[in-house]
Design a protein around this motif. Structure first.
Motif, PDB file in Angstrom:
ATOM      1  N   ALA A  86       2.428   1.557   1.470  1.00 23.75           N
ATOM      2  CA  ALA A  86       3.635   2.468   1.913  1.00 23.75           C
ATOM      3  C   ALA A  86       2.671   3.486   2.762  1.00 23.75           C
ATOM      4  CB  ALA A  86       3.864   2.959   1.066  1.00 23.75           C
ATOM      5  N   GLN A  87       3.871   4.099   3.643  1.00 27.35           N
ATOM      6  CA  GLN A  87       3.240   5.129   4.669  1.00 27.35           C
ATOM      7  C   GLN A  87       3.950   5.863   4.362  1.00 27.35           C
ATOM      8  OE1 GLN A  87       0.340   4.312   6.943  1.00 27.35           O
ATOM      9  NE2 GLN A  87       0.022   3.007   5.534  1.00 27.35           N
ATOM     10  N   GLY A  88       4.969   6.412   3.936  1.00 25.28           N
ATOM     11  CA  GLY A  88       5.738   7.524   4.603  1.00 25.28           C
ATOM     12  C   GLY A  88       5.585   8.594   3.985  1.00 25.28           C
ATOM     13  N   GLN A  89       6.001   9.500   3.877  1.00 24.71           N
ATOM     14  CA  GLN A  89       5.503  11.016   3.886  1.00 24.71           C
ATOM     15  C   GLN A  89       6.412  11.062   2.045  1.00 24.71           C
ATOM     16  OE1 GLN A  89       7.455  13.853   5.858  1.00 24.71           O
ATOM     17  NE2 GLN A  89       6.692  15.788   4.536  1.00 24.71           N
ATOM     18  N   TYR A  90       7.265  10.212   1.841  1.00 25.49           N
ATOM     19  CA  TYR A  90       8.222  10.484   0.187  1.00 25.49           C
ATOM     20  C   TYR A  90       7.660   8.841   0.067  1.00 25.49           C
ATOM     21  CZ  TYR A  90       9.246  14.672   0.751  1.00 25.49           C
ATOM     22  OH  TYR A  90       9.691  16.321   1.285  1.00 25.49           O
ATOM     23  N   VAL A  91       7.775   8.642  -0.839  1.00 24.85           N
ATOM     24  CA  VAL A  91       7.124   6.798  -1.324  1.00 24.85           C
ATOM     25  C   VAL A  91       8.422   6.789  -2.896  1.00 24.85           C
ATOM     26  CG1 VAL A  91       5.887   4.860  -2.535  1.00 24.85           C
ATOM     27  CG2 VAL A  91       5.274   6.749  -0.450  1.00 24.85           C
ATOM     28  N   ALA A  92       9.065   5.742  -3.132  1.00 22.79           N
ATOM     29  CA  ALA A  92       9.942   5.783  -4.595  1.00 22.79           C
ATOM     30  C   ALA A  92       9.127   4.262  -4.904  1.00 22.79           C
ATOM     31  CB  ALA A  92      11.231   5.554  -3.809  1.00 22.79           C
ATOM     32  N   THR A  93       9.562   3.674  -5.978  1.00 20.80           N
ATOM     33  CA  THR A  93       9.429   2.504  -6.663  1.00 20.80           C
ATOM     34  C   THR A  93      10.261   2.723  -7.536  1.00 20.80           C
ATOM     35  OG1 THR A  93       8.055   3.787  -8.179  1.00 20.80           O
ATOM     36  CG2 THR A  93       7.212   3.091  -6.403  1.00 20.80           C
ATOM     37  N   MET A  94      10.769   0.619  -7.384  1.00 19.99           N
ATOM     38  CA  MET A  94      11.825   0.199  -8.436  1.00 19.99           C
ATOM     39  C   MET A  94      11.534  -1.180  -8.975  1.00 19.99           C
ATOM     40  SD  MET A  94      15.453  -0.155  -6.023  1.00 19.99           S
ATOM     41  CE  MET A  94      15.812  -1.296  -7.443  1.00 19.99           C
ATOM     42  N   ASP A  95      12.003  -1.267 -10.255  1.00 17.73           N
ATOM     43  CA  ASP A  95      11.551  -3.112 -10.282  1.00 17.73           C
ATOM     44  C   ASP A  95      12.207  -4.235  -9.326  1.00 17.73           C
ATOM     45  OD1 ASP A  95       9.783  -2.327 -12.720  1.00 17.73           O
ATOM     46  OD2 ASP A  95      11.202  -2.221 -13.858  1.00 17.73           O
ATOM     47  N   GLY A  96      12.506  -5.314  -9.132  1.00 12.90           N
ATOM     48  CA  GLY A  96      13.539  -5.754  -8.378  1.00 12.90           C
ATOM     49  C   GLY A  96      14.548  -6.745  -8.893  1.00 12.90           C
ATOM     50  N   ALA A 160      10.800   5.658  -9.740  1.00 15.60           N
ATOM     51  CA  ALA A 160      10.088   7.625  -9.231  1.00 15.60           C
ATOM     52  C   ALA A 160       9.871   7.193  -7.631  1.00 15.60           C
ATOM     53  CB  ALA A 160       9.048   7.277 -10.011  1.00 15.60           C
ATOM     54  N   MET A 161       9.947   8.868  -7.319  1.00 17.77           N
ATOM     55  CA  MET A 161       9.732   8.920  -6.240  1.00 17.77           C
ATOM     56  C   MET A 161       8.600  10.034  -6.248  1.00 17.77           C
ATOM     57  SD  MET A 161      12.103  10.118  -3.392  1.00 17.77           S
ATOM     58  CE  MET A 161      13.575   9.098  -3.170  1.00 17.77           C
ATOM     59  N   LEU A 162       7.330   9.570  -5.166  1.00 12.15           N
ATOM     60  CA  LEU A 162       6.253  10.579  -5.299  1.00 12.15           C
ATOM     61  C   LEU A 162       6.446  10.939  -3.884  1.00 12.15           C
ATOM     62  CD1 LEU A 162       5.493   7.916  -6.595  1.00 12.15           C
ATOM     63  CD2 LEU A 162       3.864   9.228  -7.524  1.00 12.15           C
ATOM     64  N   ASN A 163       5.681  12.266  -3.451  1.00 13.28           N
ATOM     65  CA  ASN A 163       5.602  12.653  -2.756  1.00 13.28           C
ATOM     66  C   ASN A 163       3.791  12.070  -2.002  1.00 13.28           C
ATOM     67  OD1 ASN A 163       3.835  14.535  -3.630  1.00 13.28           O
ATOM     68  ND2 ASN A 163       5.418  16.180  -3.677  1.00 13.28           N
ATOM     69  N   ARG A 164       3.599  12.278  -0.837  1.00 19.57           N
ATOM     70  CA  ARG A 164       2.241  12.193  -0.584  1.00 19.57           C
ATOM     71  C   ARG A 164       0.874  12.591  -1.547  1.00 19.57           C
ATOM     72  NH1 ARG A 164       0.511   7.067   1.237  1.00 19.57           N
ATOM     73  NH2 ARG A 164       2.030   7.676   2.676  1.00 19.57           N
ATOM     74  N   ARG A 165       1.156  13.768  -1.280  1.00 22.12           N
ATOM     75  CA  ARG A 165       0.080  14.592  -2.436  1.00 22.12           C
ATOM     76  C   ARG A 165      -0.048  13.785  -3.260  1.00 22.12           C
ATOM     77  NH1 ARG A 165       1.829  19.413  -1.427  1.00 22.12           N
ATOM     78  NH2 ARG A 165       3.337  19.534  -3.394  1.00 22.12           N
ATOM     79  N   ALA A 166       1.067  14.056  -3.992  1.00 23.01           N
ATOM     80  CA  ALA A 166       0.971  13.737  -5.458  1.00 23.01           C
ATOM     81  C   ALA A 166       0.093  11.932  -5.623  1.00 23.01           C
ATOM     82  CB  ALA A 166       2.696  13.358  -6.601  1.00 23.01           C
ATOM     83  N   LEU A 167       1.045  10.966  -5.129  1.00 20.53           N
ATOM     84  CA  LEU A 167       0.942   9.646  -4.085  1.00 20.53           C
ATOM     85  C   LEU A 167      -0.432   9.477  -4.078  1.00 20.53           C
ATOM     86  CD1 LEU A 167       1.870   6.270  -3.964  1.00 20.53           C
ATOM     87  CD2 LEU A 167       2.133   6.436  -1.203  1.00 20.53           C
ATOM     88  N   GLY A 168      -1.680  10.593  -2.795  1.00 20.11           N
ATOM     89  CA  GLY A 168      -2.626  10.361  -3.262  1.00 20.11           C
ATOM     90  C   GLY A 168      -4.092  10.263  -4.348  1.00 20.11           C
TER      91      GLY A 168
END
Length: 309
Positions: A86-96, A160-168
């Protein structure tokens, strides 16, 4: 190519029947927030037509990207692969499986957009599943909350959704036995819960994660984030000591009064009881040794067959 503003990571495994509605609902939810997004579907070694259908959907929607793994590495590894891509400034995850509604993403987005929070995660207030499965899941979450001391990981999943700082920070954790809700809670930052009711799978289909996989995931969570297994050994040992102390007092008293139990029954029960406790200790110790060995191997969590981006 400029990085997108928003990424959504969705792992799928043998979900050919859900590919169409999954992509349509996710794209609609993301497009309602911004046109600058990417939807990353991670095919975790599916054996049906999930991958061909994803590629067909990508032909109509270029913002859909498909990350095909070389085999089935498991739910948490597939999520990790998607998060790395993922390259986004904000990154979300969810089950499929569409039990987590993508229509909830705007609420998470609103909480993160003005930098008031770093992580927004779905908190399950209810779930449309069988009563047996619900009972087991509630027992697990209760144990995990009480023994891990991670309050944000209570009745939550991967939505969930995280910003780039938390994702790092999250991607900086390299352990092999992964439980992402626990890891997400462990990193801290400013987290906020978004309550929702977890829906049943479309068309009443059976959940892909059976009891065996759920049990394995629960073990990963408990062994990684709590001292419950060690406490089980401690309490079982203390219980055994108390039982045999009382049994010793009873045996001495019975002997003195001439009421000693006849035969070897009491001795056999004592041997079986101690043997079962020792086997329990060996099993728990073996789990820790195996997990330490797995970490020391330092094998990659996954291998990518091809990334269609």
């Amino acid at each position: 190519m400029a990085a997108p503003l928003l990424s959504l990571v969705v792992p799928v495994y043998n979900e050919e029947a859900l590919v169409g509605p999954l992509v349509a609902r996710c794209v609609a939810a993301l497009a309602g927030l911004t046109a600058d997004f990417e939807l990353i579907c991670v095919d975790d070694g599916s054996r049906d037509d999930t991958l061909p259908r994803l590629l067909a959907a990508r032909a109509a929607e270029p913002r859909l990207k498909v990350l095909a793994l070389s085999r089935n590495f498991g739910h948490q590894a597939a999520f990790t692969a998607g998060l790395h891509a993922a390259q986004g400034q904000y990154v979300a995850t969810m089950d499929g499986d569409l039990q987590d509604p993508p229509e909830l993403l705007p609420r998470m987005w609103a909480l993160l957009r003005h930098d008031a929070h770093d992580v927004a995660y779905g908190h399950r207030t209810d779930r449309e599943e069988g009563w047996g499965r619900q009972v087991l899941i509630k027992v697990f979450h209760r144990l995990f909350r009480d023994f891990s001391k991670l309050q944000e990981a209570d009745n939550v999943g991967n939505f969930a959704m995280l910003n780039r700082r938390a994702l790092g920070a999250l991607l900086g954790l390299h352990e092999k036995n992964r439980y992402l809700p626990g890891l997400r809670s462990f990193i801290g930052f400013r987290q906020v819960a978004v309550p929702y009711a977890r829906q049943a799978r479309p068309n009443g289909s059976t959940p892909k994660m059976g009891y065996g996989r759920l049990f394995a995931l629960a073990l990963d969570a408990l062994f990684s984030f709590s001292d419950l297994p060690i406490k089980v050994c401690l309490y079982a040992g203390l219980f055994g000591m108390v039982v045999f102390l009382l049994a010793g007092v009873y045996a001495l008293g019975s002997k003195a009064l001439g009421l000693a139990p006849f035969g070897w029954t009491s001795l056999e029960l004592s041997i079986y009881f101690m043997g079962s406790i020792q086997l329990l200790f060996l099993g728990i110790t073996g789990e820790y040794v195996f997990r330490i060995y797995r970490e020391s191997q330092n094998r990659p969590l996954y291998f990518v067959q091809q990334y269609y981006a």
